[in-house]
Design an enzyme around this catalytic site. Sequence first.
Site, mmCIF file in Angstrom:
data_model
loop_
_atom_site.group_PDB
_atom_site.id
_atom_site.type_symbol
_atom_site.label_atom_id
_atom_site.label_comp_id
_atom_site.label_asym_id
_atom_site.label_seq_id
_atom_site.Cartn_x
_atom_site.Cartn_y
_atom_site.Cartn_z
ATOM 1 C CB THR A 12 -0.904 0.025 1.254
ATOM 2 O OG1 THR A 12 -0.046 -0.180 2.398
ATOM 3 C CG2 THR A 12 -1.948 -1.073 1.208
ATOM 4 C CB VAL A 15 8.392 1.694 -3.029
ATOM 5 C CG1 VAL A 15 9.154 0.652 -3.827
ATOM 6 C CG2 VAL A 15 9.253 2.939 -2.837
ATOM 7 C CE LYS A 40 -2.137 2.985 8.113
ATOM 8 N NZ LYS A 40 -0.909 3.704 7.926
ATOM 9 C CB CYS A 133 15.978 6.309 -5.161
ATOM 10 S SG CYS A 133 15.913 7.214 -3.607
ATOM 11 N N GLY A 164 10.485 10.225 -2.405
ATOM 12 C CA GLY A 164 11.568 9.413 -1.850
ATOM 13 C C GLY A 164 11.364 9.163 -0.362
ATOM 14 N NE ARG A 240 13.379 14.373 0.810
ATOM 15 C CZ ARG A 240 13.583 13.090 0.519
ATOM 16 N NH1 ARG A 240 13.457 12.644 -0.719
ATOM 17 N NH2 ARG A 240 13.952 12.240 1.461
ATOM 18 C CG HIS A 247 15.500 11.276 -6.520
ATOM 19 N ND1 HIS A 247 14.349 11.810 -5.995
ATOM 20 C CD2 HIS A 247 15.887 10.289 -5.655
ATOM 21 C CE1 HIS A 247 14.045 11.173 -4.873
ATOM 22 N NE2 HIS A 247 14.965 10.246 -4.646
HETATM 23 N N1 NAP Z 1 10.223 6.130 -1.974
HETATM 24 C C1 NAP Z 1 11.338 5.847 -2.597
HETATM 25 O O1 NAP Z 1 11.738 6.493 -3.598
HETATM 26 C C2 NAP Z 1 12.181 4.697 -2.148
HETATM 27 C C3 NAP Z 1 13.202 4.294 -2.952
HETATM 28 C C4 NAP Z 1 13.974 3.208 -2.555
HETATM 29 C C5 NAP Z 1 13.686 2.580 -1.368
HETATM 30 N N2 NAP Z 1 12.677 3.003 -0.582
HETATM 31 C C6 NAP Z 1 12.444 2.282 0.678
HETATM 32 O O2 NAP Z 1 11.268 1.486 0.594
HETATM 33 C C7 NAP Z 1 10.619 1.457 1.861
HETATM 34 C C8 NAP Z 1 9.181 1.912 1.705
HETATM 35 O O3 NAP Z 1 9.153 3.214 1.196
HETATM 36 P P1 NAP Z 1 7.833 3.953 0.715
HETATM 37 O O4 NAP Z 1 8.302 5.232 0.168
HETATM 38 O O5 NAP Z 1 6.976 3.071 -0.133
HETATM 39 O O6 NAP Z 1 7.076 4.163 2.137
HETATM 40 P P2 NAP Z 1 5.527 4.360 2.446
HETATM 41 O O7 NAP Z 1 4.818 5.035 1.342
HETATM 42 O O8 NAP Z 1 5.477 4.979 3.800
HETATM 43 O O9 NAP Z 1 4.932 2.860 2.564
HETATM 44 C C9 NAP Z 1 5.280 1.955 3.599
HETATM 45 C C10 NAP Z 1 4.628 0.600 3.360
HETATM 46 O O10 NAP Z 1 5.099 -0.321 4.343
HETATM 47 C C11 NAP Z 1 3.985 -0.905 5.016
HETATM 48 N N3 NAP Z 1 4.316 -1.193 6.411
HETATM 49 C C12 NAP Z 1 4.699 -0.329 7.367
HETATM 50 N N4 NAP Z 1 4.910 -0.993 8.536
HETATM 51 C C13 NAP Z 1 4.644 -2.296 8.307
HETATM 52 C C14 NAP Z 1 4.651 -3.471 9.100
HETATM 53 N N5 NAP Z 1 4.986 -3.446 10.406
HETATM 54 N N6 NAP Z 1 4.303 -4.643 8.531
HETATM 55 C C15 NAP Z 1 3.952 -4.700 7.233
HETATM 56 N N7 NAP Z 1 3.905 -3.618 6.410
HETATM 57 C C16 NAP Z 1 4.247 -2.423 6.954
HETATM 58 C C17 NAP Z 1 2.888 0.126 4.910
HETATM 59 O O11 NAP Z 1 1.638 -0.512 5.094
HETATM 60 P P3 NAP Z 1 0.366 0.201 5.813
HETATM 61 O O12 NAP Z 1 -0.452 0.796 4.692
HETATM 62 O O13 NAP Z 1 -0.319 -0.957 6.443
HETATM 63 O O14 NAP Z 1 0.890 1.209 6.772
HETATM 64 C C18 NAP Z 1 3.102 0.606 3.473
HETATM 65 O O15 NAP Z 1 2.558 -0.331 2.580
HETATM 66 C C19 NAP Z 1 11.464 2.332 2.796
HETATM 67 O O16 NAP Z 1 12.339 1.508 3.518
HETATM 68 C C20 NAP Z 1 12.212 3.221 1.859
HETATM 69 O O17 NAP Z 1 13.447 3.640 2.396
HETATM 70 C C21 NAP Z 1 11.893 4.040 -0.949
#
Ligand code: NAP
Length: 343
Positions: A12, A15, A40, A133, A164, A240, A247
């Site tokens: 959800t 990423v 959640k 990234c 990001g 940022r 990026h």
């Molecule tokens: N955004 C980027 O450009 C990017 C690039 C490379 C790597 N990343 C890495 O990828 C990860 C996620 O990033 P994001 O940007 O997608 O974050 P995000 O939008 O905050 O999404 C987080 C996701 O993780 C789930 N989650 C959180 N806690 C959890 C738990 N205890 N058990 C199972 N699922 C859980 C959330 O589910 P709920 O809906 O249930 O809360 C949601 O689906 C991070 O570690 C980030 O550093 C991000």
Amino acid sequence: MKKYTVAVVGATGAVGQEMIRVLESRQFPIERLVPLASEKSAGTTVEFGGKHITVEKLTHSSFADNHIEIALFSAGGDVSAEFAPSAAKAGAVAIDNTSHFRMHESVPLVVPEVNPEDIKLWKTTGIIANPNCSTIQMVIALKPLHDEWEIERIDVSTYQAVSGAGARAMQELMDQMQSIFTFNFDAFEPKKFPHKIALNAIPHIDKFEANGYTKEELKMVNESQKIMHHKMQISATCVRVPVLRGHSEAITVRFKNEASALKAVELLQKARDVVIMDDNSKNHYPTPLASTDKDEVFVGRIRADIYDKKTLHFWVVADNLRVGAATNAVRIAEKWIETEGAK
Ligand SMILES: NC(=O)c1ccc[n+]([C@@H]2O[C@H](COP(=O)([O-])OP(=O)(O)OC[C@H]3O[C@@H](n4cnc5c(N)ncnc54)[C@H](OP(=O)(O)O)[C@@H]3O)[C@@H](O)[C@H]2O)c1
């Protein structure tokens, strides 16, 4: 052709949602998609292949119970630390988007355009790490130049989109922009960033370390060296900016040998997943908006240093949610299927 049972952990999130879109658009050979998230979001649905699929709560038995063969993780470092080993124990390959395993010696850190051969090291732990990234788009652009002239030093400044930092960070920028239009700029206090991000630029991504660099900056240093198997000098300043997706990076690179801008264009034109946008007479250069929803790394403003024949400067832009995360993870999975999947 064999089809695979694939889990998306963090389905959800910013990423995770992009991963599902990329799996669909690349016609990844999927038998069954299993979206996983926290309690959640359990019970909500994601769209895939014209169907609504129910999100399940992640547990240690999610992987064995669902016979998962490929698990794409993007739910934060703590979740990967705890659950990626469970995926591996259940026989799946875990492809992890978080920073948790990236610098572990026995975990390969892979950008398929740069070091696909490292994928074979997955067997030790069952885990393959997806780089940061900002690192991914930089090494894709640098690899063909390194092969030609050997890199000695890289100086990079990034202009990183709010996506990001996740889905909530995107909302924070939108809310702050909205508050400006309603002349109520003080309404939204920063939550995801240390300062207001709308109409601003913040030279601070991730935590500060004792040496004055941020963790994000040191990720670019350490991860680039690990992926390229080369100990070049690197200095990064990560900033940022109020951009939703994409990026940008201003890169200065000094080689061991004399380099030329013309030859660099030639090399990058032949490189996989790189697109040159470099015609100053037509204001043609990469921008974040033009890179949105694309799977390529865009390179422009390629020019020789005025003083040093071994130094080039250029501007690199890519969609951080795709090239910098989802697409790279799916490309790793595709390569894994090609080289390891059937064994
Ligand atoms: N955004 C980027 O450009 C990017 C690039 C490379 C790597 N990343 C890495 O990828 C990860 C996620 O990033 P994001 O940007 O997608 O974050 P995000 O939008 O905050 O999404 C987080 C996701 O993780 C789930 N989650 C959180 N806690 C959890 C738990 N205890 N058990 C199972 N699922 C859980 C959330 O589910 P709920 O809906 O249930 O809360 C949601 O689906 C991070 O570690 C980030 O550093 C991000």
